[in-house]
Design an enzyme around this catalytic site. Structure first.
Site, PDB file in Angstrom:
ATOM      1  N   LYS A  28     -39.313 -46.003 -23.112  1.00 45.96           N
ATOM      2  CA  LYS A  28     -40.759 -46.251 -23.211  1.00 45.96           C
ATOM      3  C   LYS A  28     -41.139 -47.530 -22.466  1.00 45.96           C
ATOM      4  CE  LYS A  28     -42.675 -45.122 -27.119  1.00 45.96           C
ATOM      5  NZ  LYS A  28     -42.649 -45.272 -28.563  1.00 45.96           N
ATOM      6  N   ARG A  97     -43.540 -51.035 -31.353  1.00 49.05           N
ATOM      7  CA  ARG A  97     -42.937 -49.692 -31.297  1.00 49.05           C
ATOM      8  C   ARG A  97     -41.497 -49.765 -30.828  1.00 49.05           C
ATOM      9  NH1 ARG A  97     -46.942 -45.447 -30.547  1.00 49.05           N
ATOM     10  NH2 ARG A  97     -48.987 -46.387 -30.320  1.00 49.05           N
ATOM     11  N   GLY A 106     -39.376 -39.506 -33.584  1.00 48.54           N
ATOM     12  CA  GLY A 106     -39.612 -39.688 -35.018  1.00 48.54           C
ATOM     13  C   GLY A 106     -38.475 -40.355 -35.771  1.00 48.54           C
ATOM     14  N   MET A 108     -37.239 -43.494 -35.343  1.00 47.97           N
ATOM     15  CA  MET A 108     -37.300 -44.929 -35.603  1.00 47.97           C
ATOM     16  C   MET A 108     -38.736 -45.377 -35.845  1.00 47.97           C
ATOM     17  SD  MET A 108     -34.299 -46.486 -33.382  1.00 47.97           S
ATOM     18  CE  MET A 108     -35.105 -46.092 -31.891  1.00 47.97           C
ATOM     19  N   HIS A 461     -18.431 -27.447 -39.435  1.00 50.92           N
ATOM     20  CA  HIS A 461     -17.306 -26.563 -39.118  1.00 50.92           C
ATOM     21  C   HIS A 461     -17.795 -25.290 -38.437  1.00 50.92           C
ATOM     22  CE1 HIS A 461     -14.396 -23.357 -40.137  1.00 50.92           C
ATOM     23  NE2 HIS A 461     -13.514 -24.292 -39.852  1.00 50.92           N
ATOM     24  N   ARG A 591      -3.066 -13.540 -16.422  1.00 50.78           N
ATOM     25  CA  ARG A 591      -2.048 -13.648 -17.477  1.00 50.78           C
ATOM     26  C   ARG A 591      -1.412 -12.266 -17.618  1.00 50.78           C
ATOM     27  NH1 ARG A 591      -6.371 -16.996 -19.997  1.00 50.78           N
ATOM     28  NH2 ARG A 591      -5.491 -18.996 -20.630  1.00 50.78           N
ATOM     29  N   ARG A 646       0.549 -15.040 -12.944  1.00 53.87           N
ATOM     30  CA  ARG A 646       1.477 -15.874 -13.699  1.00 53.87           C
ATOM     31  C   ARG A 646       2.530 -14.993 -14.363  1.00 53.87           C
ATOM     32  NH1 ARG A 646      -0.627 -19.225 -18.710  1.00 53.87           N
ATOM     33  NH2 ARG A 646      -0.580 -17.184 -19.694  1.00 53.87           N
ATOM     34  N   GLU A 778       1.575 -28.075 -17.011  1.00 55.18           N
ATOM     35  CA  GLU A 778       0.975 -28.018 -18.342  1.00 55.18           C
ATOM     36  C   GLU A 778       1.825 -28.711 -19.394  1.00 55.18           C
ATOM     37  OE1 GLU A 778       0.374 -23.907 -19.481  1.00 55.18           O
ATOM     38  OE2 GLU A 778       2.247 -23.268 -18.572  1.00 55.18           O
ATOM     39  N   SER A 797      -1.128 -25.477 -10.504  1.00 59.67           N
ATOM     40  CA  SER A 797      -2.340 -25.145 -11.238  1.00 59.67           C
ATOM     41  C   SER A 797      -2.227 -25.826 -12.597  1.00 59.67           C
ATOM     42  CB  SER A 797      -2.471 -23.630 -11.396  1.00 59.67           C
ATOM     43  OG  SER A 797      -3.615 -23.339 -12.159  1.00 59.67           O
ATOM     44  N   GLY A 799      -2.555 -26.423 -16.237  1.00 57.37           N
ATOM     45  CA  GLY A 799      -2.830 -25.660 -17.461  1.00 57.37           C
ATOM     46  C   GLY A 799      -3.289 -26.659 -18.511  1.00 57.37           C
ATOM     47  N   THR A 800      -4.569 -26.958 -18.468  1.00 55.76           N
ATOM     48  CA  THR A 800      -5.059 -28.057 -19.305  1.00 55.76           C
ATOM     49  C   THR A 800      -5.136 -27.691 -20.786  1.00 55.76           C
ATOM     50  OG1 THR A 800      -7.230 -27.387 -18.538  1.00 55.76           O
ATOM     51  CG2 THR A 800      -6.289 -29.361 -17.539  1.00 55.76           C
ATOM     52  N   ASN A 801      -4.995 -26.394 -21.106  1.00 57.87           N
ATOM     53  CA  ASN A 801      -4.944 -26.050 -22.537  1.00 57.87           C
ATOM     54  C   ASN A 801      -3.644 -26.584 -23.127  1.00 57.87           C
ATOM     55  OD1 ASN A 801      -7.225 -24.535 -21.998  1.00 57.87           O
ATOM     56  ND2 ASN A 801      -6.087 -22.626 -21.772  1.00 57.87           N
ATOM     57  N   ASP A 802      -2.533 -26.183 -22.510  1.00 60.37           N
ATOM     58  CA  ASP A 802      -1.247 -26.661 -23.019  1.00 60.37           C
ATOM     59  C   ASP A 802      -1.080 -28.156 -22.793  1.00 60.37           C
ATOM     60  OD1 ASP A 802       0.384 -24.698 -24.354  1.00 60.37           O
ATOM     61  OD2 ASP A 802       0.273 -23.540 -22.497  1.00 60.37           O
ATOM     62  N   CYS A 865      -6.570 -24.036 -14.330  1.00 53.34           N
ATOM     63  CA  CYS A 865      -6.895 -22.734 -14.900  1.00 53.34           C
ATOM     64  C   CYS A 865      -6.995 -22.772 -16.417  1.00 53.34           C
ATOM     65  CB  CYS A 865      -5.886 -21.676 -14.460  1.00 53.34           C
ATOM     66  SG  CYS A 865      -4.208 -22.030 -14.993  1.00 53.34           S
ATOM     67  N   TYR A 885      -9.661 -26.080  -6.384  1.00 51.37           N
ATOM     68  CA  TYR A 885     -10.456 -25.066  -7.070  1.00 51.37           C
ATOM     69  C   TYR A 885     -10.370 -25.224  -8.585  1.00 51.37           C
ATOM     70  CZ  TYR A 885      -6.084 -22.553  -8.043  1.00 51.37           C
ATOM     71  OH  TYR A 885      -4.845 -22.223  -8.490  1.00 51.37           O
TER      72      TYR A 885
HETATM   73  C1  PEP Z   1      -3.174 -23.478 -20.067  1.00 51.64           C
HETATM   74  O1  PEP Z   1      -2.247 -23.806 -20.809  1.00 51.64           O
HETATM   75  O2  PEP Z   1      -4.087 -24.234 -19.743  1.00 51.64           O
HETATM   76  C2  PEP Z   1      -3.221 -22.114 -19.540  1.00 51.64           C
HETATM   77  C3  PEP Z   1      -4.149 -21.762 -18.675  1.00 51.64           C
HETATM   78  O3  PEP Z   1      -2.336 -21.226 -20.015  1.00 51.64           O
HETATM   79  P1  PEP Z   1      -2.473 -20.493 -21.420  1.00 51.64           P
HETATM   80  O4  PEP Z   1      -3.836 -20.801 -21.961  1.00 51.64           O
HETATM   81  O5  PEP Z   1      -2.289 -19.047 -21.165  1.00 51.64           O
HETATM   82  O6  PEP Z   1      -1.369 -21.111 -22.184  1.00 51.64           O
HETATM   83 MG    MG Z   2      -0.492 -22.593 -20.868  1.00 52.78          MG
END
Ligand code: PEP
Ligand code: MG
Length: 908
Positions: A28, A97, A106, A108, A461, A591, A646, A778, A797, A799-802, A865, A885
């Protein structure tokens, strides 16, 4: 030398700031300064910075220099206005203000009419020539000040007003005259004295200082904290305080107050959008005491102010190059601008406005990309309820909660997880309704079309888990009374109307984009934007087409500038084809485990149970042609584009029967003396392969190394499929990817075997397959030894999940449902690290591994990936660290394309 507190400037006159100082002056304050400098009619004033607030919040006291600085600015303001704060015969009055960097509507505090006292109220009356106005202003001050600064229960003031109206036999405030209001002021002062043990402060400067402090304190009020948590606004920003000379919209019919948008925030169309309320102050508009009129009517009421306002709106749009919303007041025919900011808008309007502004020559394409985002595009892609039915009479709106996870879901009401699962197994669509959910509800949440709760906010949750699953969720619909024991939900009756009872099995519809809840079925219509991506709709002339046209153009800008390529995670031809329509430039992760399920599971079982080489080869021999066909279809769907396949990743027990079920079956058979040799062998294998932590066990490359022939069979299937596609004049571009590698030795062994198999196929078919071989990164060890691993890999590549799971050391399958809600609520993270990449931890490993890999092999191709590949914020990070990529699920591809474009545009 660092600036010390004493040297620091804590107060800025409106003439000193500008719109880019939002961190310091709040939204503001920065915009008031900008308008002042544009020469627009802003009542003079000054801003106390967020830095002063931070000092106060940290130390419990205002910075020592603040008082003198405020005095100097107040002196200047008084000189400009030709009167002094609270001066008895002609008082300068100010508003105090809050104004943080991000708007917190609203949340503060604000106090108006500071400077009024028992003395100056008479001066104001004389100057305004209006006793009633002066006493009403004083009454408002004591009420607002009493409530927000002195902490008096606001109801006490409201009750006194009610009593005054009752005594006089009137129903609305405006029917109270000057004498009534004067009496009310006396009563209000008594309330203050009784509740606080001291009189209402008569000293104007004390009023102002206390109000400033109350604004500082309101930053840490419960409402504000909750709002910041939900909106992901950091808690340490603090708020600025704006002190502005008062102008009055309630001085008669030639005065008034209003709000306006420079264009329609819903459609983006230019025009006159807003509301005006004659003879009123801003708070009256909010309180809804009287009805506002459309802004266009102001033209008849006060042509001069109207014309000036239109001109100012145009100035603001051209200056901010964006939709602005504004608040203004007209005091006895003179227009004053009280606020402006770049206005909020719907997702659709964001796209439309961005292209409209390009057409008007106000912004370029890169700026248009910055004006939209992936979350908005995702919102436009969700199916939605048919608007006409939703607003018609055939369905009944029964409540509204927090729009926690977008989408439109219809199903039968169920009140427990067990029923949700049971009914959905028999083909029913269900909506799981709970007061709030907990980890025990997970199965039901998975089975349900959507989730509705009567408690909890955006980080509850239900909300967190539903968003993670991409499932529609409305939470915290407080007016709905959920009774899980009696399996029903009640909407209490109101205004003499009966309540409604919703029993188990009744159909309800929930809109996760608006939070609305309906009784009955609201038809769901596909999003026009998805129809467009699917190629079933083209830009044209009507409303939906206009949106599609805007999306089309913005996507074209993004594709033109982005450096990151976008691939899909897809493992069948149908998904691959859709991904391609959505703009995928290949498959980044196929996969293969899904190809081993269904009727093929039994063949895999035989492979696992094989005792002899012959048995194993037979099983592999049966799987080979099936695998080959899978790949032929996939390569055909992605002809000419890379397809990363894979090799098998999950633990083998996933392909075997459940240990408990099988044990029971065998035990029962034993008790009947009915031996089943196969079941016994199976059970032995299941026991043998049972692992306490299967995700950290025999999976990925480890499988390939201990099950002879498994990876070789998959590589052969890929090679033969590629050869077949070449034979059919196709252009297969397969890439073979090894999962869960921790050390280069693992990769070397698999690579050697794979190269041998490929060479055999090439020789037999007389072709050059140009297959490349790479690995997933990964595991932390893989990232840390990326320089060595790159010696044996054509690509990485991530594997950011693992990688997230192993870097943090928490199980990706369990945490979201167990302690993540608590972590989010405590602010340990703002968003799940499985959703948005944890830049400092996981991200720094990605960055380092990318650099180390490229140092070994400059042409190393780099991609990601994991789920993060389709997350907007993460896409920007992957752009920054130089990946080639991102790969994500087909539905998220447009979002990834857009964000990759925005990341590139940001760097320009
Ligand atoms: C990962 O681990 O990021 C991945 C792409 O492989 P997955 O999810 O199948 O373990
Ligand atoms: Mg994985």
């Amino acid at each position: 030398m660092p600036e010390t507190q004493d040297q620091q400037k804590f107060v800025y006159d409106f003439t000193e700031g500008n719109k880019d100082l939002k961190d310091l002056l709040g939204g503001k304050g920065a915009n008031l300064a900008e308008m002042t400098n544009l020469g627009l009619p802003v009542p003079p004033g000054f801003t106390i910075t967020t830095e002063a607030c931070k000092v106060y919040l940290d130390s419990g006291a205002e910075p020592p220099a603040l008082r003198d600085e405020v005095s100097a600015h107040l002196d200047a303001l008084e000189a400009k206005m030709g009167k002094k704060l609270g001066q008895a015969d002609d008082p300068l009055l100010v508003s105090v203000r809050s104004g943080a960097k991000f708007s917190m509507p609203g949340m503060m505090d604000t106090v108006l009419n500071i400077g009024l006292s028992d003395q100056s109220v008479a001066g104001l009356a004389a100057q305004a020539g209006d006793d009633r106005f002066a006493w009403d202003s004083y009454r408002r001050l004591i009420q607002m000040f009493g409530k927000t600064v002195l902490g008096v229960d606001g109801d006490l003031f409201e009750e006194a007003i009610e009593q005054a109206k009752h005594a006089k036999g009137v129903t609305v405030d405006v029917d109270l005259d000057a004498a009534d209001l004067k009496k009310l002021v006396g009563e209000f002062k008594d309330i203050v004295a009784k509740e606080t043990g001291r009189g209402f402060p008569q000293e104007p400067r004390e009023q102002m200082d206390l109000a400033v402090r109350a604004v500082f304190d309101s930053w840490n009020g419960d409402r504000a904290k909750l709002y910041r948590r939900q909106e992901r606004i950091p808690h340490d920003l603090g708020t600025a305080v704006n002190i502005c000379s008062m102008v009055f919209g309630n001085l008669g019919p030639d005065s008034g107050t209003g709000v306006a948008f420079t264009r329609d925030p819903a459609s983006g169309h230019q025009g006159v959008y807003g509301d005006y309320l004659q003879n009123a102050q801003g708070e009256d508009v909010v309180a809804g005491i009287r009805n506002t009129v459309p802004l266009a009517d102001l033209e008849q009421i006060d042509q001069r102010s109207y014309d000036q306002l239109m001109q100012i709106m145009e100035t603001l749009e051209t200056h901010y190059k964006d939709l602005c919303d504004i608040e203004f007041t007209i005091e006895r025919g003179k227009l004053w601008m009280l606020q402006t900011r770049v206005g909020k808008r719907t997702a659709g309007a964001a796209f439309r406005i961005a292209t409209q502004l390009v057409d008007q020559g106000l912004i370029d394409e890169a700026e248009a990309l910055r004006r939209v985002n992936g979350a908005q595009l995702a919102q436009l892609m969700f199916p939605r309820f048919d608007h006409e039915v939703a607003s018609g009479d055939t369905v009944q709106k029964i409540g509204r909660g927090i729009a926690a996870s977008p989408g439109a879901a219809v199903g039968k009401a169920v009140f427990d997880s067990y029923t949700a699962v049971k009914w959905s197994r028999s083909g029913e669509k269900v909506i799981l309704i709970r007061r709030e959910t907990n980890p025990d509800d997970l199965d039901g949440m998975i089975a349900a079309e959507g989730i509705l709760t009567s408690r909890g906010g955006k980080t509850s949750h239900a909300a967190v888990v539903a968003r993670g699953m991409g499932k529609t969720c409305v939470c915290g619909a407080e007016e709905l009374e959920v009774d899980t024991k009696r399996r029903r939900m009640t909407v209490p009756g109101r205004d003499g109307k009966d309540g409604i009872v919703i029993e188990e099995g009744d159909v309800v519809s929930i809109d996760g984009s608006s939070g609305k809840v309906y009784l009955g079925e609201v038809p769901v219509v596909p999003s026009p934007v998805v129809e467009y991506f699917e190629g079933r709709m083209h830009a044209g002339a009507d409303e939906a087409d206009e949106l599609v046209g805007a999306v089309h153009r913005i996507m074209a800008y993004a594709d033109r500038v982005r450096r990151l390529r976008v691939r899909a995670n897809a493992d069948n031809a149908e998904d691959a084809a859709r991904a391609r329509r959505f703009g995928a430039q290949g498959i980044g992760l196929c996969r293969t485990e899904h190809m081993f399920l269904g009727e093929r599971r039994e063949k895999v079982e035989r492979l696992i149970l094989a005792h002899t080489e012959e048995e194993r080869d037979t099983a592999l021999g049966e799987l080979l042609p099936l695998q080959k066909n899978d790949f032929v279809e996939l390569f055909e769907a992605m002809d000419g584009l890379p397809v990363t396949v894979r090799l098998l990743d999950p633990p083998l027990h996933e392909f075997l029967p459940d240990i408990t079920e099988l044990s029971v079956r065998v035990a029962l058979a034993e008790s009947r003396k009915d031996h089943n040799e196969n079941d016994l062998r199976l059970l032995q294998a299941v026991h043998r392969l049972h692992e306490q932590n299967p995700m950290l066990g025999l999976r990925g490359v480890r499988l390939g190394l201990v099950i002879p022939g498994l990876f070789a069979m998959q590589v052969r299937a890929i090679a033969e499929a590629a050869a077949e596609r070449l034979g059919a004049k196709g252009d297969p571009r397969a890439e073979i990817m090894i999962p869960l590698v921790g050390t280069v030795q693992e990769l070397e062994i698999v690579r050697e075997e794979a190269e041998r198999v490929i060479a055999e196929v090439e020789q037999a078919r007389g072709v050059d397959l140009k297959l490349t071989l790479g690995t997933m990164i990964e595991l932390p060890r893989a990232a840390l030894t990326a320089a060595q691993i790159a010696e044996s890999a054509d690509f990485f590549s991530f594997g950011t999940n693992d990688l997230t799971q192993t870097v943090w050391g928490f199980s990706r399958d369990d945490v979201e449902a167990s302690f993540f809600t608590a972590y989010l609520e405590k602010g340990i993270f703002g968003v799940s690290p499985f959703e948005t990449i944890d830049k400092d931890g996981v991200g720094s490993l990605v960055r380092a591994a990318a650099q180390a890999g490229r140092a070994t092999r400059p042409d190393l191709k780099l991609g990601v990936c994991g789920e993060h590949g389709g997350d907007p914020e993460s896409v920007h990070f992957f752009h920054e660290v130089g990946l080639d990529y991102v790969s994500c699920s087909p539905f998220r591809i447009p979002v990834a394309r857009l964000e990759a474009g925005r990341a590139a545009a940001n760097g320009r």
